[in-house]
Design a protein around this motif. Structure first.
Motif, PDB file in Angstrom:
ATOM      1  N   LEU A 139       0.831  -1.206   0.000  1.00 41.33           N
ATOM      2  CA  LEU A 139       0.000   0.000   0.000  1.00 41.33           C
ATOM      3  C   LEU A 139       0.867   1.259   0.000  1.00 41.33           C
ATOM      4  CD1 LEU A 139      -2.771  -1.137   2.494  1.00 41.33           C
ATOM      5  CD2 LEU A 139      -3.028  -0.782   0.024  1.00 41.33           C
ATOM      6  N   ALA A 140       1.906   1.278   0.834  1.00 45.20           N
ATOM      7  CA  ALA A 140       2.792   2.457   0.885  1.00 45.20           C
ATOM      8  C   ALA A 140       3.461   2.677  -0.462  1.00 45.20           C
ATOM      9  CB  ALA A 140       3.833   2.282   1.985  1.00 45.20           C
ATOM     10  N   HIS A 141       3.911   1.608  -1.080  1.00 45.95           N
ATOM     11  CA  HIS A 141       4.565   1.710  -2.376  1.00 45.95           C
ATOM     12  C   HIS A 141       3.615   2.328  -3.397  1.00 45.95           C
ATOM     13  CE1 HIS A 141       6.288   0.172  -6.189  1.00 45.95           C
ATOM     14  NE2 HIS A 141       7.432   0.378  -5.575  1.00 45.95           N
ATOM     15  N   ALA A 142       2.402   1.803  -3.488  1.00 47.10           N
ATOM     16  CA  ALA A 142       1.427   2.326  -4.457  1.00 47.10           C
ATOM     17  C   ALA A 142       1.053   3.770  -4.146  1.00 47.10           C
ATOM     18  CB  ALA A 142       0.181   1.441  -4.465  1.00 47.10           C
ATOM     19  N   LEU A 143       0.869   4.082  -2.867  1.00 47.03           N
ATOM     20  CA  LEU A 143       0.470   5.432  -2.487  1.00 47.03           C
ATOM     21  C   LEU A 143       1.595   6.449  -2.723  1.00 47.03           C
ATOM     22  CD1 LEU A 143      -1.550   4.635   0.746  1.00 47.03           C
ATOM     23  CD2 LEU A 143      -2.468   5.550  -1.394  1.00 47.03           C
ATOM     24  N   CYS A 144       2.826   6.043  -2.530  1.00 45.34           N
ATOM     25  CA  CYS A 144       3.948   6.965  -2.787  1.00 45.34           C
ATOM     26  C   CYS A 144       4.040   7.289  -4.272  1.00 45.34           C
ATOM     27  CB  CYS A 144       5.254   6.381  -2.266  1.00 45.34           C
ATOM     28  SG  CYS A 144       5.417   6.498  -0.470  1.00 45.34           S
ATOM     29  N   TRP A 145       3.864   6.287  -5.139  1.00 46.99           N
ATOM     30  CA  TRP A 145       3.898   6.561  -6.575  1.00 46.99           C
ATOM     31  C   TRP A 145       2.682   7.381  -6.999  1.00 46.99           C
ATOM     32  CZ3 TRP A 145       8.034   6.663  -9.292  1.00 46.99           C
ATOM     33  CH2 TRP A 145       9.113   5.858  -8.952  1.00 46.99           C
ATOM     34  N   LEU A 146       1.539   7.149  -6.373  1.00 51.73           N
ATOM     35  CA  LEU A 146       0.352   7.967  -6.648  1.00 51.73           C
ATOM     36  C   LEU A 146       0.618   9.422  -6.240  1.00 51.73           C
ATOM     37  CD1 LEU A 146      -3.337   7.206  -5.938  1.00 51.73           C
ATOM     38  CD2 LEU A 146      -2.308   9.169  -4.826  1.00 51.73           C
ATOM     39  N   THR A 147       1.239   9.607  -5.089  1.00 48.51           N
ATOM     40  CA  THR A 147       1.573  10.951  -4.612  1.00 48.51           C
ATOM     41  C   THR A 147       2.526  11.640  -5.579  1.00 48.51           C
ATOM     42  OG1 THR A 147       1.226  10.259  -2.316  1.00 48.51           O
ATOM     43  CG2 THR A 147       2.544  12.244  -2.659  1.00 48.51           C
TER      44      THR A 147
END
Length: 198
Positions: A158-166
């Motif tokens: 989740l953190a990985h996906a959210l960081c790239w989304l950010t």
């Protein structure tokens, strides 16, 4: 025995001047149009002197990206060391720190994204920075109660996906005429909060 001065060396100051000149030029010029001559002139040195520090304009850009990304890594380190703030506050502060870097160095950040696929050094620096931020935010999500396990529901995924989304949200804001970084922050913080159950 004399003490060594803590003052920056002349070479360090020239290198920083070259990076400052390149960042200023990128405000109005794409990398394709950016020249070694223009960078050297902006730094107040000769073209030949520039080659003492960098082999070409791509090396200048790589060093400029690396300098800027150190700020984001420092933000990630600060968030990682703060185990006392509630996770939602730590997350919001981290996203606002990323916004600040995009506001102050948006031209460099855009260049990093634009050229990361073309220049391996820039791509590696960019990926390493996002990955470092993802590791920090994995800790924040774990503190918020997201399971620290492998798989798509785990904190790391989740953190990985959210960081790239950010990253993408701020990149799009930087590319838009309005440059509405506040809206990008508000939206990404909302998404992070929802994942965290707040």
């Amino acid at each position: 025995m004399g003490r060594r001065s803590a003052a920056p060396r002349k070479g360090d100051l020239r290198e920083q001047a070259l990076l400052d000149a390149a960042e200023a030029l990128l405000e109005h010029t794409g990398l394709e149009e950016l020249t070694v001559e223009a960078i050297a002139k902006g730094a107040g040195i000769s073209r030949g002197s520039l080659y003492f520090y960098f082999g070409n304009k791509h090396e200048v850009l790589a060093a400029l990206v690396e300098r800027t990304l150190r700020t984001i890594r420092a933000e990630a380190d600060s968030t990682a060391q703060d185990a006392t703030s509630p996770p939602v506050e730590a997350m919001a502060r981290a996203v606002k720190g990323v916004e600040r870097v995009w506001r102050e160095h948006g031209t460099v950040m855009r260049a990093a994204v634009d050229y990361s696929a073309l220049h391996p050094v820039i791509g590696a620096a960019w990926n390493d920075t996002v990955e470092a931020f993802a590791r920090t935010m994995t800790q924040v999500l774990t503190r918020a109660g997201i399971p620290d396990e492998s798989g798509p529901d785990g904190a790391a995924a989740l953190a990985h996906a959210l960081c790239w989304l950010t990253e993408r949200a701020f990149y799009r804001a930087a590319c838009s005429p309005e440059k509405d970084f506040s809206a990008a922050t508000a939206t990404t913080v909302t998404i992070w909060r929802r994942v965290m159950g707040n």
